[in-house]
Scaffold this motif. Structure first.
Motif, PDB file in Angstrom:
ATOM      1  N   SER A   1      11.762  58.198   9.227  1.00 18.17           N
ATOM      2  CA  SER A   1      10.705  58.771   8.404  1.00 18.17           C
ATOM      3  C   SER A   1      10.701  58.145   7.009  1.00 18.17           C
ATOM      4  O   SER A   1       9.687  58.176   6.306  1.00 18.17           O
ATOM      5  CB  SER A   1      10.879  60.290   8.291  1.00 18.17           C
ATOM      6  OG  SER A   1      12.080  60.616   7.606  1.00 18.17           O
ATOM      7  N   ILE A   2      11.822  57.531   6.617  1.00 17.22           N
ATOM      8  CA  ILE A   2      11.883  56.846   5.314  1.00 17.22           C
ATOM      9  C   ILE A   2      11.000  55.601   5.324  1.00 17.22           C
ATOM     10  O   ILE A   2      10.145  55.437   4.434  1.00 17.22           O
ATOM     11  CB  ILE A   2      13.342  56.511   4.950  1.00 17.22           C
ATOM     12  CG1 ILE A   2      14.163  57.798   4.813  1.00 17.22           C
ATOM     13  CG2 ILE A   2      13.399  55.694   3.651  1.00 17.22           C
ATOM     14  CD1 ILE A   2      15.650  57.549   4.605  1.00 17.22           C
ATOM     15  N   PRO A   3      11.156  54.678   6.306  1.00 15.61           N
ATOM     16  CA  PRO A   3      10.205  53.563   6.367  1.00 15.61           C
ATOM     17  C   PRO A   3       8.768  54.023   6.574  1.00 15.61           C
ATOM     18  O   PRO A   3       7.828  53.384   6.069  1.00 15.61           O
ATOM     19  CB  PRO A   3      10.687  52.738   7.565  1.00 15.61           C
ATOM     20  CG  PRO A   3      12.062  53.156   7.827  1.00 15.61           C
ATOM     21  CD  PRO A   3      12.231  54.536   7.302  1.00 15.61           C
ATOM     22  N   ALA A   4       8.582  55.132   7.301  1.00 12.57           N
ATOM     23  CA  ALA A   4       7.224  55.650   7.484  1.00 12.57           C
ATOM     24  C   ALA A   4       6.629  56.101   6.148  1.00 12.57           C
ATOM     25  O   ALA A   4       5.435  55.921   5.897  1.00 12.57           O
ATOM     26  CB  ALA A   4       7.231  56.813   8.477  1.00 12.57           C
ATOM     27  N   GLY A   5       7.465  56.678   5.279  1.00 10.15           N
ATOM     28  CA  GLY A   5       6.996  57.058   3.954  1.00 10.15           C
ATOM     29  C   GLY A   5       6.654  55.844   3.101  1.00 10.15           C
ATOM     30  O   GLY A   5       5.652  55.836   2.379  1.00 10.15           O
ATOM     31  N   ILE A   6       7.497  54.805   3.182  1.00  9.02           N
ATOM     32  CA  ILE A   6       7.203  53.553   2.467  1.00  9.02           C
ATOM     33  C   ILE A   6       5.901  52.957   2.968  1.00  9.02           C
ATOM     34  O   ILE A   6       5.090  52.418   2.197  1.00  9.02           O
ATOM     35  CB  ILE A   6       8.368  52.561   2.640  1.00  9.02           C
ATOM     36  CG1 ILE A   6       9.636  53.123   2.008  1.00  9.02           C
ATOM     37  CG2 ILE A   6       8.018  51.196   2.053  1.00  9.02           C
ATOM     38  CD1 ILE A   6      10.874  52.297   2.280  1.00  9.02           C
ATOM     39  N   ASN A   7       5.689  53.071   4.272  1.00 11.47           N
ATOM     40  CA  ASN A   7       4.459  52.553   4.867  1.00 11.47           C
ATOM     41  C   ASN A   7       3.229  53.268   4.310  1.00 11.47           C
ATOM     42  O   ASN A   7       2.184  52.649   4.082  1.00 11.47           O
ATOM     43  CB  ASN A   7       4.534  52.715   6.390  1.00 11.47           C
ATOM     44  CG  ASN A   7       3.311  52.177   7.084  1.00 11.47           C
ATOM     45  OD1 ASN A   7       2.924  51.048   6.883  1.00 11.47           O
ATOM     46  ND2 ASN A   7       2.686  53.016   7.886  1.00 11.47           N
ATOM     47  N   CYS A   8       3.333  54.578   4.089  1.00 12.78           N
ATOM     48  CA  CYS A   8       2.217  55.320   3.485  1.00 12.78           C
ATOM     49  C   CYS A   8       1.878  54.775   2.101  1.00 12.78           C
ATOM     50  O   CYS A   8       0.700  54.611   1.748  1.00 12.78           O
ATOM     51  CB  CYS A   8       2.556  56.804   3.382  1.00 12.78           C
ATOM     52  SG  CYS A   8       2.528  57.691   4.934  1.00 12.78           S
ATOM     53  N   LEU A   9       2.909  54.478   1.318  1.00  4.72           N
ATOM     54  CA  LEU A   9       2.692  53.965  -0.029  1.00  4.72           C
ATOM     55  C   LEU A   9       2.053  52.576  -0.003  1.00  4.72           C
ATOM     56  O   LEU A   9       1.123  52.293  -0.769  1.00  4.72           O
ATOM     57  CB  LEU A   9       4.025  53.910  -0.784  1.00  4.72           C
ATOM     58  CG  LEU A   9       4.669  55.259  -1.120  1.00  4.72           C
ATOM     59  CD1 LEU A   9       6.030  55.055  -1.783  1.00  4.72           C
ATOM     60  CD2 LEU A   9       3.760  56.077  -2.031  1.00  4.72           C
ATOM     61  N   THR A  10       2.542  51.690   0.879  1.00  3.89           N
ATOM     62  CA  THR A  10       1.968  50.345   0.931  1.00  3.89           C
ATOM     63  C   THR A  10       0.527  50.369   1.417  1.00  3.89           C
ATOM     64  O   THR A  10      -0.308  49.595   0.944  1.00  3.89           O
ATOM     65  CB  THR A  10       2.812  49.438   1.839  1.00  3.89           C
ATOM     66  OG1 THR A  10       2.885  50.005   3.160  1.00  3.89           O
ATOM     67  CG2 THR A  10       4.219  49.260   1.291  1.00  3.89           C
ATOM     68  N   ALA A  11       0.234  51.264   2.372  1.00  5.97           N
ATOM     69  CA  ALA A  11      -1.143  51.368   2.854  1.00  5.97           C
ATOM     70  C   ALA A  11      -2.072  51.838   1.741  1.00  5.97           C
ATOM     71  O   ALA A  11      -3.204  51.364   1.607  1.00  5.97           O
ATOM     72  CB  ALA A  11      -1.214  52.321   4.045  1.00  5.97           C
TER      73      ALA A  11
END
Length: 535
Positions: free
Chosen positions: A213-223
């Motif tokens: 869920s940590i990389p998924a959170g980073i993914n939200c920010l980059t998107a």
């Protein structure tokens, strides 16, 4: 209408005049002067947008497939009495079904809202589903979470590919699509190798979802930060006393100025007002606000579904669905069984050694990048030169040769390896070939359906991505009884024959595909709802 003369083949959608007489490759489509045009952005801005797409696809694949490597712990925590009428295997196969369903949701929705809002929505859903899976207390809660994760991964198989097309010129697309498919697939397979160690061989399966869920959170920010809206319809361009019109299918039509007044260009495009100067503050809010694209419409979304139905009956697209489903069946045949085979007598190998089969597949997927990207680009350029500068859609069929051969060979080797108890290296070789085949055929599929039918690129990707994964889900249900009845050797041989036979359809398509395209385009010449830029 006095239209300037051009190569005859250029009139056919899917045929592009790409190389000039002096050998220069044209940057098509022609970028407009608008700052909203993705082809007008700097290389850094486009690279960051592509990076956010790649990160999303990578994280989505890992969290979707990770449950399959924690089956031991899941089976121990959820006995059959708690899972009825489903099984633990449903947690592994359900994401595949919802990946296919997701394609039918995200692409039409992007026609109604734009690419950026849909991208952010999918990224947030992935984060929430990962967190919910990590704290789920019952089997049904976990099943719902992994199904949502599969739904979000369906975005990568469909809408994300349209976004890559938005960001690239025609001659750049093979390399860009190959890079995303192969590099993401390679990193995914390599990352899955760590799942048994993170989860104590599946016993602590919640830890996997919470960690990812940590990389998924980073993914939200980059998107949200690095991906601006790419859904853009280019206006009429004036150049050197000529008027250049770019249609919804990215076709160019060149008019003399006096001829433009006599032509009905409103059928293809609409004049856009000059872009006003923006202050830094307005530019900041324009970049970070989550607004619906001004080029999107709910009508385009609704009209996309009839085009999806039509693409199902298009033989040049339906063949791709069958070909991909057969290839994916081969991947499941190897990927879902090799750990069980190697963990049982006479091998009885430890998991730390078995996981190297996955690492070999990671290398195979990475090799697909140069062989299905730069190499195919070079061959396409040579074919275009020989065809007087015109790139035909049928030229992209060259990309099917290696994946079909590698996929057929992989299932044949695996069937013999299991039946005759071959060395551990044979398993690594078969899965490596299979991973290369899957990445390569995914690249070839994307290029073929979008370039052969740019008028219906969006629904075609829905059919290929959604249809093939739903078909693969059906095959996954039948795989276990199929192997139990006929054995590994016969199933491997049958999958080999199936892949070769379906792959050979590319041969008549290469010779007669252009004529079939002409008949299809003539019948549906004015239907543009599912085009790259729906009107």
């Amino acid at each position: 209408m006095n239209e300037r003369s051009k190569h005859d083949s250029f009139n056919l959608s899917g045929s592009v005049f790409l190389i000039t007489s002096d050998g220069r490759t044209l940057n098509l489509p022609i970028p407009s002067e608008s700052p909203c045009d993705p082809l007008n952005w700097s290389s850094k801005k486009r690279a960051l947008a592509l990076l956010s797409i790649g990160l999303y696809s990578y994280v989505g694949l890992v969290v979707t497939q990770g449950a399959s490597l924690t089956a031991k712990g899941l089976a121990q925590e959820f006995p059959y009495e708690q899972t009825k009428p489903f099984t633990i295997e449903s947690l592994i196969t359900a994401p595949t079904l919802f990946m296919g369903i997701g394609a039918f949701l995200w692409v039409p929705l992007s026609c109604a809202l734009g690419r950026r809002p849909v991208f952010v929505i999918a990224a947030v859903l992935m984060l929430l589903a990962s967190l919910a899976a990590g704290v789920s207390k019952s089997y049904y809660q976990l099943l719902a979470c992994v199904s949502v994760l599969g739904l979000t991964e369906g975005f990568s198989l469909s809408c994300a590919l349209l976004m890559i097309i938005d960001l690239t010129f025609i001659h750049q697309r093979p390399s860009a699509i190959a890079m995303v498919w192969s590099v993401v697939g390679s990193f995914n397979l390599a990352s899955l190798s760590s799942v048994p160690f993170i989860t104590d061989h599946g016993m602590e399966w919640r830890r996997f979802f919470l960690y990812w869920s940590i990389p998924a959170g980073i993914n939200c920010l980059t998107a949200f930060i690095f991906f601006p809206e790419t859904y853009f319809k280019r206006p009429i361009v004036a150049f050197d006393g000529l008027t250049i019109l770019q249609s919804a299918t990215e076709k160019l039509t060149i008019y003399e100025d006096d001829a433009l007044q006599d032509s009905d260009v409103s059928v293809y495009n609409k004049d856009l007002p000059s872009v006003p100067d923006r202050t830094p503050l307005r530019a900041f809010f324009a970049h970070f606000c989550l607004c619906r694209s001004t080029f999107a419409s709910w009508k385009s979304m609704l009209l996309c579904y009839p085009q999806i139905a039509f693409c199902f009956f298009n033989p040049l697209i339906f063949w791709v669905v069958l070909n991909t489903a057969a290839n994916f069946a081969g991947m499941m045949f190897i990927g879902a069984t090799y750990a069980m085979v190697l963990g049982s007598p006479p091998y009885s190998l430890p998991s730390k050694l078995i996981i190297n089969v996955n690492n070999t597949a990671s290398v195979g997927s990475l090799i697909a990048w140069p062989l299905s990207g730069p190499l195919v680009c070079y061959i396409l350029k040579r074919l275009s030169r020989r065809n007087k500068g015109v790139r035909e859609a049928e030229h992209y069929l060259i990309g099917y040769i290696l994946p079909v051969l590698a996929g057929a060979l992989s299932t044949l080797i695996y069937g013999f390896a299991v039946h005759y108890k071959w060395h551990f290296a044979a398993f690594c070789l078969s899965y490596g070939l299979n991973a290369f085949s899957f990445s390569s055929i995914s690249i070839a599929n994307t290029l073929w359906v979008t370039e052969a039918f740019p008028r219906w690129a969006a629904p075609a990707l829905v059919v290929v991505g959604g249809g093939s994964y739903i078909a693969s889900f059906v095959m996954s249900i039948a795989l276990v009884p199929w192997i139990a009845k006929q054995g590994y050797l016969l199933v491997g041989a049958e999958l080999t024959v199936l892949q070769v036979v379906l792959g050979m359809v590319a041969v008549p398509a290469a010779f007669w595909g252009k004529g079939v395209r002409q008949r299809i385009h003539a019948r549906w010449a004015e239907r543009r709802e599912g085009a790259l830029r729906p009107l």
